[in-house]
Design a protein around this motif. Structure first.
Motif, mmCIF file in Angstrom:
data_model
loop_
_atom_site.group_PDB
_atom_site.id
_atom_site.type_symbol
_atom_site.label_atom_id
_atom_site.label_comp_id
_atom_site.label_asym_id
_atom_site.label_seq_id
_atom_site.Cartn_x
_atom_site.Cartn_y
_atom_site.Cartn_z
ATOM 1 N N ALA A 387 -5.543 -4.184 -13.321
ATOM 2 C CA ALA A 387 -5.050 -5.348 -12.589
ATOM 3 C C ALA A 387 -4.302 -4.913 -11.334
ATOM 4 C CB ALA A 387 -4.118 -6.165 -13.476
ATOM 5 N N ASN A 388 -4.530 -5.657 -10.275
ATOM 6 C CA ASN A 388 -3.815 -5.405 -9.038
ATOM 7 C C ASN A 388 -3.223 -6.693 -8.525
ATOM 8 O OD1 ASN A 388 -4.122 -2.532 -8.070
ATOM 9 N ND2 ASN A 388 -6.216 -3.052 -8.675
ATOM 10 N N VAL A 389 -2.104 -6.575 -7.826
ATOM 11 C CA VAL A 389 -1.467 -7.774 -7.322
ATOM 12 C C VAL A 389 -1.215 -7.626 -5.819
ATOM 13 C CG1 VAL A 389 0.906 -7.035 -7.828
ATOM 14 C CG2 VAL A 389 0.354 -9.455 -7.809
ATOM 15 N N VAL A 390 -1.479 -8.680 -5.095
ATOM 16 C CA VAL A 390 -1.200 -8.706 -3.653
ATOM 17 C C VAL A 390 -0.682 -10.097 -3.314
ATOM 18 C CG1 VAL A 390 -2.944 -7.023 -2.969
ATOM 19 C CG2 VAL A 390 -3.561 -9.445 -3.092
ATOM 20 N N ARG A 391 -0.236 -10.255 -2.097
ATOM 21 C CA ARG A 391 0.065 -11.611 -1.643
ATOM 22 C C ARG A 391 -0.930 -11.988 -0.579
ATOM 23 N NH1 ARG A 391 6.452 -12.997 -1.940
ATOM 24 N NH2 ARG A 391 5.637 -15.060 -1.426
ATOM 25 N N MET A 392 -1.265 -13.257 -0.548
ATOM 26 C CA MET A 392 -2.163 -13.729 0.497
ATOM 27 C C MET A 392 -1.493 -13.470 1.842
ATOM 28 S SD MET A 392 -3.713 -17.053 -1.405
ATOM 29 C CE MET A 392 -5.057 -17.319 -0.297
ATOM 30 N N ASN A 393 -2.324 -13.176 2.839
ATOM 31 C CA ASN A 393 -1.769 -12.842 4.142
ATOM 32 C C ASN A 393 -2.740 -13.276 5.241
ATOM 33 O OD1 ASN A 393 -3.855 -11.026 4.079
ATOM 34 N ND2 ASN A 393 -2.570 -9.202 4.020
ATOM 35 N N TRP A 394 -2.573 -12.743 6.420
ATOM 36 C CA TRP A 394 -3.420 -13.171 7.539
ATOM 37 C C TRP A 394 -4.890 -12.935 7.260
ATOM 38 C CZ3 TRP A 394 -6.690 -9.812 9.975
ATOM 39 C CH2 TRP A 394 -6.447 -8.448 9.822
ATOM 40 N N GLN A 395 -5.178 -11.922 6.455
ATOM 41 C CA GLN A 395 -6.583 -11.620 6.198
ATOM 42 C C GLN A 395 -7.218 -12.668 5.295
ATOM 43 O OE1 GLN A 395 -6.477 -7.243 5.518
ATOM 44 N NE2 GLN A 395 -8.688 -7.586 5.437
ATOM 45 N N THR A 396 -6.491 -13.078 4.264
ATOM 46 C CA THR A 396 -7.064 -14.102 3.385
ATOM 47 C C THR A 396 -7.054 -15.467 4.067
ATOM 48 O OG1 THR A 396 -4.895 -14.280 2.338
ATOM 49 C CG2 THR A 396 -6.524 -12.959 1.208
ATOM 50 N N GLY A 397 -6.266 -15.600 5.128
ATOM 51 C CA GLY A 397 -6.238 -16.876 5.849
ATOM 52 C C GLY A 397 -6.959 -16.816 7.177
ATOM 53 N N LEU A 398 -7.729 -15.757 7.351
ATOM 54 C CA LEU A 398 -8.387 -15.513 8.640
ATOM 55 C C LEU A 398 -9.198 -16.697 9.143
ATOM 56 C CD1 LEU A 398 -9.354 -12.676 10.376
ATOM 57 C CD2 LEU A 398 -11.486 -13.422 9.379
ATOM 58 N N ASN A 399 -9.815 -17.431 8.219
ATOM 59 C CA ASN A 399 -10.727 -18.510 8.651
ATOM 60 C C ASN A 399 -10.098 -19.892 8.501
ATOM 61 O OD1 ASN A 399 -10.649 -18.609 5.902
ATOM 62 N ND2 ASN A 399 -12.856 -18.840 5.613
ATOM 63 N N LYS A 400 -8.771 -19.940 8.430
ATOM 64 C CA LYS A 400 -8.177 -21.277 8.292
ATOM 65 C C LYS A 400 -8.261 -22.030 9.612
ATOM 66 C CE LYS A 400 -3.953 -20.334 6.848
ATOM 67 N NZ LYS A 400 -2.500 -20.405 6.566
ATOM 68 N N LYS A 401 -8.192 -23.352 9.514
ATOM 69 C CA LYS A 401 -8.333 -24.162 10.726
ATOM 70 C C LYS A 401 -7.007 -24.223 11.478
ATOM 71 C CE LYS A 401 -12.456 -26.389 9.546
ATOM 72 N NZ LYS A 401 -13.113 -27.473 8.830
ATOM 73 N N GLY A 402 -7.113 -24.544 12.750
ATOM 74 C CA GLY A 402 -5.907 -24.730 13.543
ATOM 75 C C GLY A 402 -5.731 -23.681 14.621
ATOM 76 N N PHE A 403 -4.754 -23.946 15.493
ATOM 77 C CA PHE A 403 -4.503 -23.087 16.656
ATOM 78 C C PHE A 403 -3.022 -23.097 16.980
ATOM 79 C CE2 PHE A 403 -8.683 -24.989 16.947
ATOM 80 C CZ PHE A 403 -9.487 -23.886 17.158
ATOM 81 N N GLY A 404 -2.597 -22.074 17.712
ATOM 82 C CA GLY A 404 -1.272 -22.120 18.304
ATOM 83 C C GLY A 404 -0.165 -21.583 17.415
#
Lengths: 566, 207
Positions: A387-404
């Motif tokens: 088992a490994n544990v990480v926190r979500m970060n910019w990479q897991t949110g790379l394709n989220k919508k929005g700008f700015g």
């Protein structure tokens, strides 16, 4: 062909995990040893070119060069450890191909440097249990092991004391303790999960991963500095590799000759003495051919590499491959089916983070079919979870919508905890799972290419299905707010990079290639001590067991030499 | 290498100081360490004309603006995107990107009578939001696309622009060290390190 008779006492083929141990043990026992490595020279520390390179220095800032990987590394690039920071350790698939059937693919991940896959391995280090050594005899799959846990236990201790294994003692029969250095620390969320499992899934144990990574200075090697990606190489030798540990010990004896770029083509068998008399080598840079002689030969060229050499050494006395009077050579190939079984998302301990990149995870030892077969289950043997544990970060949110500014702000902060459970399932030895040599296709040295005909079978799929169900139970007990499962084994055989078997061990020469001392049946001066000799696969990572078997076989071989029997 | 030498070497590699500045000598072999290589975005080569460059720069800055911390332009992201478009994309993907960029430039001039980079932040964001709405059925937006797996080859211009901008920003020296947090040589592991409300993630892909 040049015959070089420098009177070596022993020749070791391969410089990885097993070969390094053979080199160390044999030289320390006074033998003059030649190690032949088909890969290129690689100097400890100096040639770890990717070590500590930050993302902004990497080509494409870490985006993988797709065309190069597709053209030259289509198989190797599937490894989790493959990147521009490690590529120079790996085999080039285009230069050194094998026959890969797209309908029944097998991933053969290979290093191509001195040190072999000991540079790239996952470093998880577990002893096999008595149950593992008894499994074949009890359920009738494969042939019985001619050694028991008790035979190997002192050798486990011996190698562990040298390599340094960090971990937590649990006193479990199913996962015997090693000679431990202090375990690495847990994340707070892992402690939270552990506490919940203790109450809601008391049949399970969650422990710190046992790893050949130092938590304190050990035998001239420094404690881990927690930079993270071990497989780029470690100048401080904080994880075990033959480069950091066994090869330097062998060199220190003054008895070691290490020859890189040396592709072993075949072994020559002398029917009068019933011994291997020569090792034929092709220099991979010049194409020159050499012949070396020694009193004993250790094949430690990796599961597939060692068996390929035995097969290519067929002669009129061993028409089906050296040492193959049993028909077992090339057969009973195993690997661990592994990969993500489930991902769980947690919102606990959100104000807790980490300092330092811990190159290790946690472990849930096997809990299925313990002690005896559970009659309510439709499969034999079991699996463990890493088992490994990480926190979500910019990479897991790379394709989220929005700008700015809002996007920037949300991407820069850590998100939910993600706990990933990966099942490592035992693989049965199945006669149908095999490798052969292609009748016409050859590599650039004129050596026949390896062909694989091996795939997961019914028991592996059933184990995986059970592991996914159990992972769901574990996620719920652990308190995941939601979780997702990987329903079936996603990757082809070989992807576990735990390939085992193909020159299996057994007491009966009619059924096995090597005996209980890793000595080839019928050829007393030839030993196979890497994964090829494995008769079953357990569900734990195998490297430690190769080391223990290798050290034990070296001890046996030298005693035989001293007694005048070899 | 002993621990002291190692730490000296690590410090050198991380700060990017030359051997002479650091007061000790690297062997010739150590100079080829990736860690001592120039930053990727320092790679030479001219690809885009000035007009496209100006628009591209403002596009990346609109996605990741300078706030109290550096933004895309500060981090060299426009250069990263330019390099990726010409050195990493296939010809087909490059055509999608460049056609998308040219279309955006043309329609902006048509609708606003000014180039993209001269528009207000609100106008610029509006244009990107419209592009994103039109692209929202692309598999690029699927759950689990982290930029580590298969590149979505036929994803529209806006997706490629966002992927390169976000990737380029958080893996850049400025983004990783000034917006995220970077610690190359932690020397220890602490599994319960306090995280404040406004604290950033650690940088580093660790592969």
């Amino acid at each position: 062909m040049k015959a070089i008779n420098q009177d070596f006492d022993a020749i070791v083929v391969g410089s990885g995990i097993s070969g390094g141990w053979a080199a160390k043990e044999l030289t320390e026992k006074g033998l003059k040893v030649l190690v032949l490595e088909r890969g290129a020279e690689l100097r400890h520390s100096v040639d770890y070119l990717g070590e500590h390179a930050p993302d902004w220095k990497l080509p494409y800032q870490g985006k993988k060069p797709r065309e190069l990987y597709r053209e030259e590394y289509p198989v190797q690039s599937t490894s989790y450890a493959f990147s521009e920071a490690t590529r120079h350790f790996f085999n080039n698939d285009k230069q050194n191909p094998y026959v890969r059937d797209e309908g029944k693919p097998f991933n053969w991940i290979r290093a191509n440097v001195v040190g072999g896959r000991s540079l790239l391995w996952g470093r998880q280090t577990y002893r096999w249990s008595e149950q593992d050594f008894q499994a074949n005899a009890q359920d009738g799959h494969g042939i019985p092991w001619p050694v028991s846990y008790k035979d190997l236990a002192p050798w486990y201790s011996y190698v562990e004391k040298f390599i340094g294994v960090s971990g937590e003692p649990l006193g479990l029969d199913e996962l015997p303790d090693s000679e431990f250095l202090p375990p690495m620390g847990m994340h707070k969320i892992e402690k939270t999960i552990k506490g919940r499992l203790k109450r809601k899934a008391p049949d399970l144990k969650l422990t710190m991963g046992r790893a050949a990574i130092l938590t304190q200075d050990h035998k001239g090697r420094a404690a881990c500095h927690y930079c993270g990606p071990c497989h780029r190489g470690c100048s401080t030798g904080s994880y075990f590799s033959s480069q950091s540990s066994t090869l330097p010990a062998a060199k220190a004896t003054g008895k070691l000759t290490l020859r890189p770029d040396s592709v072993v083509e075949k072994l020559i068998y002398d029917p009068d003495t019933k011994r291997i008399s020569e090792v034929r080598v092709i220099d991979s840079r010049t194409g020159e051919r050499f012949s070396f002689r020694s009193r004993i030969v250790f094949l430690c060229a990796s599961t597939v590499g060692s068996t390929q050499i035995l097969m290519n050494s067929a002669n009129e006395y061993f028409p089906e491959g050296l040492g193959n009077r049993s028909g077992a050579l090339g057969r009973y190939m195993m690997d661990h089916a592994l990969g993500m079984s489930a991902l769980g998302f947690f919102v606990d301990d959100m104000d807790s983070y980490w300092y330092g990149n811990r190159p290790n995870g946690t472990y849930i030892p096997r809990f299925r079919n313990l002690k005896q077969q559970d009659e309510s289950l439709d499969f034999v043997r079991g699996y463990g979870f890493q088992a490994n544990v990480v926190r979500m970060n910019w990479q897991t949110g790379l394709n989220k919508k929005g700008f700015g500014a809002d996007l920037k702000n949300s991407l820069r902060k850590p998100g939910m905890w993600v706990w990933a459970l990966s099942a490592f399932t035992e693989c049965l030895p199945d006669k149908r799972n095999r490798m052969t040599l292609h009748p016409t296709k050859k590599d650039r040295f004129g050596i026949p290419q390896v062909v694989f005909d091996a795939t997961w079978r019914e028991n592996e799929y059933k184990l995986w299905a059970d592991a996914v169900q159990q992972a769901d139970r574990i996620m719920k007990a652990a308190g995941a707010v939601f979780s997702i499962q990987q329903d079936s084994i996603e990757v082809p055989m070989g992807s576990g990079i735990h390939e085992m078997g193909t020159a299996r061990m057994g007491a009966d020469p009619q059924q096995a290639v090597v005996n209980a001392n890793n000595q080839v049946h019928g050829i007393p001066n030839l030993f196979v001590t890497d994964g090829a000799a494995m008769t079953s696969s357990s569900c734990v990572n195998p490297s430690l067991t190769y080391m223990a078997f290798t050290a034990r076989a070296c001890d046996f071989a030298v005693k035989q030499l001293q007694a005048g029997k070899l | 290498m002993n621990r002291r030498q190692f730490l000296e070497c690590a410090a050198l590699l991380i700060t990017g100081a030359t051997a002479a500045q650091a007061g000790f000598t690297l062997t010739e072999e150590q100079r080829v360490y990736l860690a001592t290589a120039p930053n990727y975005i320092a790679k030479p080569g001219e690809f885009l004309p000035a007009e496209q460059k100006a628009t591209l720069a403002m596009l990346t800055e609109t996605i990741i603006p300078r706030t109290e911390t550096p933004g895309a332009i500060d981090a060299g992201v426009p250069r990263f995107v330019e390099l990726m478009v010409f050195e990493w994309l296939t010809p087909e993907e490059r055509a999608i990107f460049l056609n998308g960029l040219n279309d955006l430039m043309a329609t902006t001039k048509e609708s606003f009578g000014a180039p993209f980079e001269n528009l207000s932040e609100k106008q610029r964001t509006g244009i990107l939001e419209e592009l994103e709405a039109d692209a929202s059925d692309s598999p690029w937006y699927d759950l689990g696309n982290t930029g580590m797996g298969e590149f979505v080859s036929d994803a529209p211009f806006i997706c490629k622009l966002k992927e390169f901008t976000i990737w380029g920003f958080f893996t850049s020296e400025v983004g990783a060290t000034q917006v995220l947090r970077y610690e190359a040589m932690p020397m220890r592991f602490d599994g319960d390190y306090p995280l404040g409300e406004d604290d950033s993630s650690w940088s580093g892909m660790v592969i």
